[in-house]
Scaffold this motif. Sequence first.
Motif, PDB file in Angstrom:
ATOM      1  N   LYS A   1       4.088  33.897 -12.299  1.00 43.13           N
ATOM      2  CA  LYS A   1       3.912  33.692 -13.806  1.00 43.13           C
ATOM      3  C   LYS A   1       2.575  34.422 -14.312  1.00 43.13           C
TER       4      LYS A   1
ATOM      5  N   GLU B   1      12.785  37.010 -17.121  1.00 45.68           N
ATOM      6  CA  GLU B   1      12.041  35.993 -17.496  1.00 45.68           C
ATOM      7  C   GLU B   1      10.824  36.049 -18.201  1.00 45.68           C
TER       8      GLU B   1
ATOM      9  N   ASP C   1       7.136  36.589 -19.380  1.00 42.21           N
ATOM     10  CA  ASP C   1       5.580  36.499 -18.786  1.00 42.21           C
ATOM     11  C   ASP C   1       5.724  36.371 -17.023  1.00 42.21           C
ATOM     12  N   LYS C   2       6.887  36.917 -16.495  1.00 46.94           N
ATOM     13  CA  LYS C   2       6.905  37.025 -15.164  1.00 46.94           C
ATOM     14  C   LYS C   2       6.274  38.370 -14.582  1.00 46.94           C
TER      15      LYS C   2
END
Length: 204
Positions: free
Chosen positions: A98, A123, A125-126
């Motif tokens: 993250k 996903e 903010d990955k």
Amino acid sequence: MKVFLGILTGVVTGGLLFLLTIKLYQNQFVIVPDVTGLSGTRACEKLKESGLLCDRASTETVVDTYPQSVSKVKKGRIINLYYENPLKDVIPRFVGVKLSVVEEILNKLGWNYEVVRFPFGEEKDKVLATYPEAGKLYNGKLTLLVDTGEKEEYFVVENYVGKSPSDVEKEDNVIFVGSGSRVVSQYPPAGSIATEVILILGEE
């Protein structure tokens, strides 16, 4: 009376089985211990005591982990250890982590970095990639390619390496990173399916 006792026995037995199932399920998970401030070797030992694994041992001091301490994870999970590095020259492995965790680590290390958002749609903010890559030398600035979590229409990526910015500036699906007269690298590579392409500029 026999019917009542039979029902009561069934309820009690069912309840015990339910509680046993819940207990067995809970036993599959553990809390990540706080190993920051420990040497990598001691941190790995402490993780092992909790039923967890570390990605790599080191004699350096651990400054952070992923998942972070107090997180509940499944037993046997590999925990990434991030080490204090006095020389500040080796890029850790941030892919799949993250952004908030990566930024916390980079701020502790005092590194200069920039975030480039990319609509990969896996996903939000990955971190998808870093430039330079993990294991390479830190050159004074780190670029983080981060997923926006949104999906767009995909296309087959062509090879942009060697082209000048003016050759592709009219294309609306490219993002330039850095400065220079030529594209020296790109993400994703040619032949990939993507919505946008990150072009790394440099000098030949």
